[in-house]
Design a protein around this motif. Sequence first.
Motif, PDB file in Angstrom:
ATOM      1  N   ASN A 113      32.150  26.951 -34.504  1.00  0.00           N
ATOM      2  CA  ASN A 113      32.051  26.183 -33.266  1.00  0.00           C
ATOM      3  C   ASN A 113      30.908  26.781 -32.462  1.00  0.00           C
ATOM      4  OD1 ASN A 113      33.241  28.261 -31.291  1.00  0.00           O
ATOM      5  ND2 ASN A 113      34.857  28.104 -32.835  1.00  0.00           N
ATOM      6  N   PRO A 114      30.359  26.036 -31.516  1.00  0.00           N
ATOM      7  CA  PRO A 114      29.195  26.533 -30.773  1.00  0.00           C
ATOM      8  C   PRO A 114      29.445  27.844 -30.050  1.00  0.00           C
ATOM      9  CG  PRO A 114      29.465  24.175 -30.428  1.00  0.00           C
ATOM     10  CD  PRO A 114      30.684  24.634 -31.166  1.00  0.00           C
ATOM     11  N   THR A 115      30.664  28.008 -29.489  1.00  0.00           N
ATOM     12  CA  THR A 115      30.955  29.236 -28.762  1.00  0.00           C
ATOM     13  C   THR A 115      30.905  30.434 -29.685  1.00  0.00           C
ATOM     14  OG1 THR A 115      32.351  28.056 -27.183  1.00  0.00           O
ATOM     15  CG2 THR A 115      32.674  30.432 -27.344  1.00  0.00           C
ATOM     16  N   TYR A 116      31.527  30.322 -30.862  1.00  0.00           N
ATOM     17  CA  TYR A 116      31.523  31.473 -31.763  1.00  0.00           C
ATOM     18  C   TYR A 116      30.116  31.795 -32.262  1.00  0.00           C
ATOM     19  CZ  TYR A 116      32.318  34.872 -35.327  1.00  0.00           C
ATOM     20  OH  TYR A 116      32.229  36.017 -36.067  1.00  0.00           O
ATOM     21  N   ARG A 117      29.322  30.779 -32.478  1.00  0.00           N
ATOM     22  CA  ARG A 117      27.938  31.044 -32.902  1.00  0.00           C
ATOM     23  C   ARG A 117      27.203  31.867 -31.839  1.00  0.00           C
ATOM     24  NH1 ARG A 117      25.846  28.415 -37.270  1.00  0.00           N
ATOM     25  NH2 ARG A 117      27.266  26.963 -38.318  1.00  0.00           N
ATOM     26  N   GLU A 118      27.421  31.550 -30.575  1.00  0.00           N
ATOM     27  CA  GLU A 118      26.791  32.319 -29.493  1.00  0.00           C
ATOM     28  C   GLU A 118      27.338  33.740 -29.433  1.00  0.00           C
ATOM     29  OE1 GLU A 118      25.873  30.668 -25.533  1.00  0.00           O
ATOM     30  OE2 GLU A 118      26.955  28.895 -26.222  1.00  0.00           O
ATOM     31  N   ILE A 119      28.663  33.856 -29.531  1.00  0.00           N
ATOM     32  CA  ILE A 119      29.301  35.172 -29.464  1.00  0.00           C
ATOM     33  C   ILE A 119      28.832  36.042 -30.624  1.00  0.00           C
ATOM     34  CG2 ILE A 119      31.517  36.376 -29.717  1.00  0.00           C
ATOM     35  CD1 ILE A 119      31.415  35.233 -26.996  1.00  0.00           C
ATOM     36  N   ALA A 120      28.765  35.469 -31.828  1.00  0.00           N
ATOM     37  CA  ALA A 120      28.339  36.236 -33.001  1.00  0.00           C
ATOM     38  C   ALA A 120      26.919  36.776 -32.814  1.00  0.00           C
ATOM     39  CB  ALA A 120      28.430  35.379 -34.258  1.00  0.00           C
ATOM     40  N   GLY A 121      26.062  35.960 -32.218  1.00  0.00           N
ATOM     41  CA  GLY A 121      24.702  36.413 -31.942  1.00  0.00           C
ATOM     42  C   GLY A 121      24.672  37.557 -30.943  1.00  0.00           C
ATOM     43  N   ALA A 122      25.505  37.456 -29.915  1.00  0.00           N
ATOM     44  CA  ALA A 122      25.568  38.516 -28.907  1.00  0.00           C
ATOM     45  C   ALA A 122      26.100  39.812 -29.514  1.00  0.00           C
ATOM     46  CB  ALA A 122      26.453  38.079 -27.733  1.00  0.00           C
ATOM     47  N   ILE A 123      27.107  39.701 -30.399  1.00  0.00           N
ATOM     48  CA  ILE A 123      27.670  40.892 -31.041  1.00  0.00           C
ATOM     49  C   ILE A 123      26.628  41.537 -31.947  1.00  0.00           C
ATOM     50  CG2 ILE A 123      29.415  41.700 -32.676  1.00  0.00           C
ATOM     51  CD1 ILE A 123      31.298  39.561 -31.542  1.00  0.00           C
ATOM     52  N   ALA A 124      25.896  40.724 -32.690  1.00  0.00           N
ATOM     53  CA  ALA A 124      24.850  41.273 -33.562  1.00  0.00           C
ATOM     54  C   ALA A 124      23.826  42.063 -32.752  1.00  0.00           C
ATOM     55  CB  ALA A 124      24.178  40.154 -34.339  1.00  0.00           C
ATOM     56  N   SER A 125      23.482  41.569 -31.570  1.00  0.00           N
ATOM     57  CA  SER A 125      22.504  42.249 -30.719  1.00  0.00           C
ATOM     58  C   SER A 125      23.040  43.564 -30.154  1.00  0.00           C
ATOM     59  CB  SER A 125      22.089  41.342 -29.555  1.00  0.00           C
ATOM     60  OG  SER A 125      21.466  40.168 -30.041  1.00  0.00           O
ATOM     61  N   ALA A 126      24.377  43.685 -30.085  1.00  0.00           N
ATOM     62  CA  ALA A 126      24.982  44.883 -29.493  1.00  0.00           C
ATOM     63  C   ALA A 126      24.906  46.094 -30.419  1.00  0.00           C
ATOM     64  CB  ALA A 126      26.434  44.601 -29.132  1.00  0.00           C
ATOM     65  N   ASN A 127      24.716  45.853 -31.733  1.00  0.00           N
ATOM     66  CA  ASN A 127      24.608  46.948 -32.710  1.00  0.00           C
ATOM     67  C   ASN A 127      25.766  47.940 -32.612  1.00  0.00           C
ATOM     68  OD1 ASN A 127      22.119  46.153 -33.925  1.00  0.00           O
ATOM     69  ND2 ASN A 127      21.059  46.874 -32.088  1.00  0.00           N
ATOM     70  N   ALA A 128      26.980  47.422 -32.550  1.00  0.00           N
ATOM     71  CA  ALA A 128      28.164  48.276 -32.432  1.00  0.00           C
ATOM     72  C   ALA A 128      28.476  48.974 -33.754  1.00  0.00           C
ATOM     73  CB  ALA A 128      29.362  47.431 -32.002  1.00  0.00           C
ATOM     74  N   SER A 129      29.172  50.105 -33.657  1.00  0.00           N
ATOM     75  CA  SER A 129      29.571  50.853 -34.850  1.00  0.00           C
ATOM     76  C   SER A 129      30.630  50.107 -35.646  1.00  0.00           C
ATOM     77  CB  SER A 129      30.120  52.225 -34.454  1.00  0.00           C
ATOM     78  OG  SER A 129      29.200  52.927 -33.648  1.00  0.00           O
ATOM     79  N   PHE A 130      31.571  49.480 -34.928  1.00  0.00           N
ATOM     80  CA  PHE A 130      32.601  48.710 -35.622  1.00  0.00           C
ATOM     81  C   PHE A 130      33.083  47.566 -34.738  1.00  0.00           C
ATOM     82  CE2 PHE A 130      34.899  52.156 -33.504  1.00  0.00           C
ATOM     83  CZ  PHE A 130      36.070  51.579 -33.020  1.00  0.00           C
ATOM     84  N   ILE A 131      33.697  46.600 -35.395  1.00  0.00           N
ATOM     85  CA  ILE A 131      34.189  45.379 -34.743  1.00  0.00           C
ATOM     86  C   ILE A 131      35.689  45.282 -34.993  1.00  0.00           C
ATOM     87  CG2 ILE A 131      33.891  42.880 -34.516  1.00  0.00           C
ATOM     88  CD1 ILE A 131      31.247  44.413 -34.184  1.00  0.00           C
ATOM     89  N   VAL A 132      36.444  44.993 -33.947  1.00  0.00           N
ATOM     90  CA  VAL A 132      37.878  44.725 -34.074  1.00  0.00           C
ATOM     91  C   VAL A 132      38.112  43.267 -33.713  1.00  0.00           C
ATOM     92  CG1 VAL A 132      40.183  45.273 -33.199  1.00  0.00           C
ATOM     93  CG2 VAL A 132      38.511  47.111 -33.539  1.00  0.00           C
ATOM     94  N   HIS A 133      38.746  42.534 -34.619  1.00  0.00           N
ATOM     95  CA  HIS A 133      39.070  41.129 -34.358  1.00  0.00           C
ATOM     96  C   HIS A 133      40.578  41.009 -34.176  1.00  0.00           C
ATOM     97  CE1 HIS A 133      39.163  36.810 -34.494  1.00  0.00           C
ATOM     98  NE2 HIS A 133      37.885  36.714 -34.807  1.00  0.00           N
ATOM     99  N   ALA A 134      40.985  40.516 -33.023  1.00  0.00           N
ATOM    100  CA  ALA A 134      42.408  40.470 -32.680  1.00  0.00           C
ATOM    101  C   ALA A 134      43.121  39.227 -33.197  1.00  0.00           C
ATOM    102  CB  ALA A 134      42.590  40.588 -31.165  1.00  0.00           C
ATOM    103  N   GLY A 135      42.491  38.490 -34.105  1.00  0.00           N
ATOM    104  CA  GLY A 135      43.193  37.401 -34.786  1.00  0.00           C
ATOM    105  C   GLY A 135      42.770  36.010 -34.363  1.00  0.00           C
ATOM    106  N   ASN A 136      43.183  35.033 -35.161  1.00  0.00           N
ATOM    107  CA  ASN A 136      42.690  33.660 -35.128  1.00  0.00           C
ATOM    108  C   ASN A 136      41.207  33.653 -35.471  1.00  0.00           C
ATOM    109  OD1 ASN A 136      45.234  32.747 -34.607  1.00  0.00           O
ATOM    110  ND2 ASN A 136      44.771  31.823 -32.626  1.00  0.00           N
ATOM    111  N   ILE A 137      40.933  34.222 -36.642  1.00  0.00           N
ATOM    112  CA  ILE A 137      39.569  34.279 -37.146  1.00  0.00           C
ATOM    113  C   ILE A 137      39.086  32.871 -37.463  1.00  0.00           C
ATOM    114  CG2 ILE A 137      38.119  35.158 -39.018  1.00  0.00           C
ATOM    115  CD1 ILE A 137      40.009  37.560 -39.191  1.00  0.00           C
ATOM    116  N   VAL A 138      39.946  32.090 -38.110  1.00  0.00           N
ATOM    117  CA  VAL A 138      39.647  30.693 -38.437  1.00  0.00           C
ATOM    118  C   VAL A 138      40.732  29.799 -37.844  1.00  0.00           C
ATOM    119  CG1 VAL A 138      38.374  31.250 -40.544  1.00  0.00           C
ATOM    120  CG2 VAL A 138      40.844  30.902 -40.656  1.00  0.00           C
ATOM    121  N   THR A 139      40.511  28.500 -37.871  1.00  0.00           N
ATOM    122  CA  THR A 139      41.494  27.562 -37.323  1.00  0.00           C
ATOM    123  C   THR A 139      42.629  27.303 -38.295  1.00  0.00           C
ATOM    124  OG1 THR A 139      39.706  26.496 -36.101  1.00  0.00           O
ATOM    125  CG2 THR A 139      41.765  25.280 -36.264  1.00  0.00           C
ATOM    126  N   ASN A 140      42.330  27.403 -39.588  1.00  0.00           N
ATOM    127  CA  ASN A 140      43.344  27.179 -40.621  1.00  0.00           C
ATOM    128  C   ASN A 140      43.114  28.186 -41.746  1.00  0.00           C
ATOM    129  OD1 ASN A 140      45.036  26.336 -42.654  1.00  0.00           O
ATOM    130  ND2 ASN A 140      44.221  24.249 -42.785  1.00  0.00           N
TER     131      ASN A 140
END
Length: 274
Positions: free
Chosen positions: A36-63
């Motif tokens: 979805n457009p929001t996740y595409r924007e968020i993913a770009g922002a996360i990539a720019s952050a160059n974090a050591s690790f990512i934690v995803h709290a769930g609902n990665i996909v819709t189904n």
Amino acid sequence: EIPGVGQGSFVTPPAKGPLGMSRYSFVVLGDSRGDNPTYREIAGAIASANASFIVHAGNIVTNGTSEDQWTSFFNISREYLRGAAFFPAMGSSDNNSRAWYRYFDRAVAYYSFDWGSSHWAILNSVAPPPDPESYWKNQLAWLDRDLADHAGADYLFVVIHHPPFTAVSENKAEASGVAARVVPLLEKYKVSAVFSAHDDNYQRHMSGGVTYIVSAGAGEPFRDAAAPITGVTQKAEKTDCYVLAKAQGALIAMEARAASGRVIDRFEIPSRKP
């Protein structure tokens, strides 16, 4: 073979960073829900952050049963997955799908890891059939042992998809049920912070000395957070979001950010050690 991902760092992430490491960064997001457009924007922002690790709290996909949606998720996430370890929690829409366990190479959806002087326990609030109550009993016994074994950590973090506290009216009964299960252990071990998703917005609560963060704005649609809890809710906003955290030894500085770069909330988590 994970579609579109270089090193597959999220499949076998490092158990911990360099020994004694006190300076690193991480991101927490939730409710990305695939393409979805929001996740595409968020993913770009996360990539720019160059974090050591990512934690995803769930609902990665819709189904969770849709292979196409998983493929989309990995393709959109490719840039940040190349350079960061990835630690997911089970979400309600991921729904204990075989794909989740297969892609993330886990036999059980609750587990823990260390990074520097922080210890993380990841829970599965989507207790699977045929006996959800037995699952919860086993999971909470595991959590009790895990937190006891790491009671000396500078930071103790817990990730659970369904939040124990919520400013979303229609989710309050569900949140109370989760709180009844987990809050006694969280307070017993003086957990530093709890990260959740599910609510499709951003929230921060404080109760019993524990900070509760809902980072659930990485996809669409968003939900109103119009029912704050008096004396508990510190911030609640209907917005896209992710949390960027920077560990700086005696404290971890956290910012909730929108994809645009707007800072939604800013706070610090102090070390548990004096």
